[in-house]
Design an enzyme around this catalytic site. Structure first.
Site, short mmCIF file in Angstrom:
data_model
loop_
_atom_site.label_atom_id
_atom_site.label_comp_id
_atom_site.label_asym_id
_atom_site.label_seq_id
_atom_site.Cartn_x
_atom_site.Cartn_y
_atom_site.Cartn_z
N THR A 41 0.87 -1.17 0.00
CA THR A 41 0.00 0.00 0.00
C THR A 41 0.91 1.22 0.00
N ASP A 64 -1.92 -9.88 -0.47
CA ASP A 64 -2.85 -9.32 0.51
C ASP A 64 -3.12 -10.35 1.61
N ALA A 87 1.29 -6.63 9.29
CA ALA A 87 0.51 -5.95 8.23
C ALA A 87 -0.76 -5.34 8.81
N THR A 133 -1.04 -2.83 19.47
CA THR A 133 -0.76 -1.47 19.93
C THR A 133 -1.36 -1.20 21.31
N ASP A 134 -0.80 -0.23 22.01
CA ASP A 134 -1.37 0.18 23.30
C ASP A 134 -2.68 0.96 23.10
N GLU A 135 -2.96 1.39 21.85
CA GLU A 135 -4.16 2.21 21.62
C GLU A 135 -5.45 1.44 21.87
N TYR A 158 -9.17 2.96 13.85
CA TYR A 158 -7.91 2.20 13.85
C TYR A 158 -7.80 1.32 15.09
N SER A 159 -7.93 1.95 16.28
CA SER A 159 -7.70 1.16 17.49
C SER A 159 -8.81 0.13 17.71
N LYS A 162 -7.84 -2.81 15.57
CA LYS A 162 -6.75 -3.57 16.19
C LYS A 162 -7.29 -4.34 17.40
N PRO A 213 2.72 21.30 12.43
CA PRO A 213 1.33 21.31 12.93
C PRO A 213 1.19 20.47 14.20
N ASP A 288 -7.89 19.99 16.56
CA ASP A 288 -7.58 18.73 17.22
C ASP A 288 -8.12 17.54 16.43
N PRO A 290 -10.38 14.36 16.09
CA PRO A 290 -11.61 13.91 16.78
C PRO A 290 -11.31 12.65 17.61
P1 NAD Z 1 3.02 0.81 8.43
O1 NAD Z 1 1.75 1.46 8.06
O2 NAD Z 1 4.30 1.56 8.32
O3 NAD Z 1 3.21 -0.53 7.58
C1 NAD Z 1 2.16 -1.42 7.31
C2 NAD Z 1 2.63 -2.39 6.20
O4 NAD Z 1 1.55 -3.33 5.98
C3 NAD Z 1 2.88 -1.71 4.86
O5 NAD Z 1 4.07 -2.21 4.31
C4 NAD Z 1 1.67 -2.09 4.01
O6 NAD Z 1 1.97 -2.17 2.63
C5 NAD Z 1 1.34 -3.45 4.60
N1 NAD Z 1 -0.08 -3.82 4.38
C6 NAD Z 1 -1.18 -3.04 4.57
N2 NAD Z 1 -2.29 -3.71 4.25
C7 NAD Z 1 -1.89 -4.96 3.87
C8 NAD Z 1 -2.57 -6.13 3.44
N3 NAD Z 1 -3.91 -6.15 3.33
N4 NAD Z 1 -1.85 -7.23 3.14
C9 NAD Z 1 -0.49 -7.22 3.23
N5 NAD Z 1 0.20 -6.14 3.62
C10 NAD Z 1 -0.48 -5.02 3.95
O7 NAD Z 1 2.80 0.28 9.91
P2 NAD Z 1 3.83 0.18 11.13
O8 NAD Z 1 3.88 1.47 11.83
O9 NAD Z 1 5.07 -0.46 10.64
O10 NAD Z 1 3.03 -0.83 12.08
C11 NAD Z 1 3.18 -2.23 11.94
C12 NAD Z 1 2.30 -2.94 12.95
O11 NAD Z 1 2.68 -2.54 14.27
C13 NAD Z 1 0.83 -2.60 12.83
O12 NAD Z 1 0.09 -3.79 13.06
C14 NAD Z 1 0.57 -1.59 13.93
O13 NAD Z 1 -0.75 -1.67 14.41
C15 NAD Z 1 1.56 -2.05 14.99
N6 NAD Z 1 2.05 -1.00 15.89
C16 NAD Z 1 2.58 0.15 15.39
C17 NAD Z 1 3.09 1.11 16.26
C18 NAD Z 1 3.71 2.39 15.74
O14 NAD Z 1 4.01 3.27 16.54
N7 NAD Z 1 3.94 2.54 14.44
C19 NAD Z 1 3.04 0.90 17.63
C20 NAD Z 1 2.49 -0.30 18.11
C21 NAD Z 1 2.01 -1.24 17.22
O1 TDX Z 2 0.73 16.33 12.54
C1 TDX Z 2 0.52 15.79 13.65
N1 TDX Z 2 0.38 16.58 14.76
C2 TDX Z 2 0.12 16.07 16.00
O2 TDX Z 2 -0.01 16.81 16.97
C3 TDX Z 2 0.40 14.36 13.80
C4 TDX Z 2 0.54 13.46 12.61
C5 TDX Z 2 0.14 13.88 15.06
N2 TDX Z 2 0.00 14.69 16.12
C6 TDX Z 2 -0.26 14.13 17.46
C7 TDX Z 2 -1.37 13.10 17.54
C8 TDX Z 2 -0.89 12.17 18.63
O3 TDX Z 2 -1.27 12.68 19.90
O4 TDX Z 2 0.93 13.43 17.82
C9 TDX Z 2 0.63 12.20 18.52
C10 TDX Z 2 1.19 11.05 17.73
O5 TDX Z 2 0.44 10.94 16.54
P1 TDX Z 2 0.73 9.79 15.45
O6 TDX Z 2 2.17 9.86 15.05
O7 TDX Z 2 -0.31 9.88 14.39
O8 TDX Z 2 0.59 8.48 16.33
P2 TDX Z 2 -0.60 7.90 17.22
O9 TDX Z 2 -1.91 8.42 16.79
O10 TDX Z 2 -0.23 8.10 18.66
O11 TDX Z 2 -0.50 6.35 16.84
C11 TDX Z 2 0.80 5.72 16.68
O12 TDX Z 2 1.17 4.96 17.79
C12 TDX Z 2 0.45 3.78 18.02
C13 TDX Z 2 0.82 4.85 15.42
O13 TDX Z 2 0.41 5.61 14.30
C14 TDX Z 2 -0.06 3.64 15.57
O14 TDX Z 2 0.07 2.79 14.44
C15 TDX Z 2 0.37 2.90 16.80
O15 TDX Z 2 -0.51 1.84 17.04
#
Ligand code: NAD
Ligand code: TDX
Length: 357
Positions: A41, A64, A87, A133-135, A158-159, A162, A213, A288, A290
């Site tokens: 994606t 997929d 994924a 995720t912790d969310e 999203y959360s 998950k 932002p 903010d 939502p």
């Molecule tokens: P990301 O969005 O960077 O990557 C997601 C990957 O999944 C991409 O490579 C995308 O192409 C692939 N993907 C999406 N839909 C798919 C499908 N239907 N089939 C196969 N592949 C698909 O995400 P990330 O930040 O690397 O997060 C990875 C995992 O860790 C997620 O499950 C997320 O919930 C979890 N997680 C993320 C964070 C964080 O802070 N980023 C924290 C805790 C948990």
């Molecule tokens: O432009 C921004 N300005 C801002 O204030 C963005 C993109 C975010 N934020 C705030 C929102 C959140 O309070 O910053 C904090 C972090 O935002 P994100 O980076 O979007 O992360 P969050 O929503 O906390 O979720 C992330 O952590 C848990 C990952 O995207 C998730 O995949 C993971 O599960």
């Protein structure tokens, strides 16, 4: 004959955490073959994985996770004994604008993957490691921290998706005896993160002289963990964690968003020689999100006590590494900013590409 003893199916290995996990794992687990199943994606970027060629020990398959036929092909061809399921659709703001993909990939995709494990793992064998995720726990007040027994209370599509996937994974263990483990981690940051998330967006905007932002008043609190520390924790759980158990993972590094933005601005200033005020004056408090969760915090004492895991990076040392990575990897940054990485993927991997599933 291959000398690789264990095949690990990594879903979402072209994403932020999945690609760091693969780079980290190929070095440290030379007896494993890693099959990387990713749909590519907008969040999948194989440019970050160029250090690994396509072929043992890293095999890329474009596909997929929600497609049962693709999964059967992958399981029959490679016979993985461990699945590490990254994924997902992962961005909260996108889930607010359009939840459908989140329901499909995060819920239906996890369901199909669980079903494939049930069809292909010999009974009671194999491992399904679910990366969550912790969310899923919702929002905390000013005190307290999430732990393994915290009730689920998700706020965003999203959360919620998950959370649904976590419930399915646990149900497959209780009902069918599928060997599973679940980890719920806090906010990751580090190299190769797509600039829709706070940290890379702030780094790239700071470097490019754009506005920074900040949602609402910027007082929301997240716990931050360097991505390699998350990867270490996942391996600790795969290797030594108990089957059927959940482990929460966090960095004991709670910060308000305004503090994160200020640190990024100061580090970018330090590395580039620009005055910090020039970057800081471009902070903008915007509308903010939502349903914006106020605070996340993690009590990681179970994984620390049972598995001896501890993060290696502090918030400042991890952030310094991250800022440097974005400065030193101009080509990656440019391709992401211009969208060139998508054209490169289509040219090199076509609609399916990689090893055909
Ligand atoms: P990301 O969005 O960077 O990557 C997601 C990957 O999944 C991409 O490579 C995308 O192409 C692939 N993907 C999406 N839909 C798919 C499908 N239907 N089939 C196969 N592949 C698909 O995400 P990330 O930040 O690397 O997060 C990875 C995992 O860790 C997620 O499950 C997320 O919930 C979890 N997680 C993320 C964070 C964080 O802070 N980023 C924290 C805790 C948990
Ligand atoms: O432009 C921004 N300005 C801002 O204030 C963005 C993109 C975010 N934020 C705030 C929102 C959140 O309070 O910053 C904090 C972090 O935002 P994100 O980076 O979007 O992360 P969050 O929503 O906390 O979720 C992330 O952590 C848990 C990952 O995207 C998730 O995949 C993971 O599960």
């Amino acid at each position: 004959m291959s000398s690789l003893e264990t095949t690990v199916l990594v879903t979402g290995g072209a994403g932020f955490i999945g690609s760091n996990f693969l780079l980290h794992s190929v070095r440290r687990h030379p007896r494993c073959r890693f099959v990387n199943l990713d749909k590519l994606t907008y969040a999948g970027n194989l440019r970050g994985l160029e250090a690994l060629s396509n072929g043992d020990p890293h095999v890329f398959v474009r596909g997929d996770v929600a497609d049962a036929t693709t999964l059967d092909d992958v399981f029959e061809r490679y016979r993985p004994s461990i699945v590490v399921h990254f994924a997902a659709e992962s961005h909260v703001d996108r889930s607010i604008l359009g939840p459908a993909d989140f329901v499909r990939t995060n819920i239906e995709g996890t369901f199909q993957l669980l079903e494939a494990c049930r069809r292909h793992f010999p009974r009671g064998e194999g491992l399904f490691h679910h990366v969550s995720t912790d969310e899923v726990f919702g929002s905390l007040g000013e005190t307290g921290a999430f732990h393994e027994g915290t009730p689920y209370d998700p706020s965003s599509p999203y959360s919620a998706s998950k959370a649904a996937s976590d419930h399915l994974v646990r149900a497959y263990h209780r009902t069918y005896g599928l060997p599973i483990k679940i980890t719920n981690c806090s906010n990751n940051y580090g190299p190769r993160q797509f600039p829709e998330k706070l940290v890379p967006l702030m780094i790239m905007n700071a470097l490019e002289g754009r506005e920074l932002p900040i949602y609402g008043e910027g007082k929301n609190v997240r716990d931050w963990l360097y991505v390699d520390d998350h990867c270490d924790a996942i391996w600790a759980v795969i290797e030594r964690g108990r089957v059927g158990e959940t482990y929460v993972i966090g960095g004991r590094a709670e910060r308000r968003n305004v503090e994160v933005v200020e640190l990024v601005a100061r580090l970018v200033a330090e590395e580039t020689g620009v005055a910090p005020e020039t970057i800081l004056e471009r902070r903008r408090f915007v509308a903010d999100r939502p349903g914006h969760d106020h605070r996340y915090a993690i009590d990681p004492s179970k994984i620390e006590r049972e598995l001896g895991w501890r993060p290696r990076e502090s918030f400042v040392s991890g952030m310094k590494k991250t800022v440097r990575w974005y400065l030193e990897n101009e080509a990656w940054v440019d391709e992401v900013r211009t969208g060139e990485y998508r054209r490169w993927i289509e040219a090199n991997y076509g609609r399916r590409g990689g090893e055909a599933a």
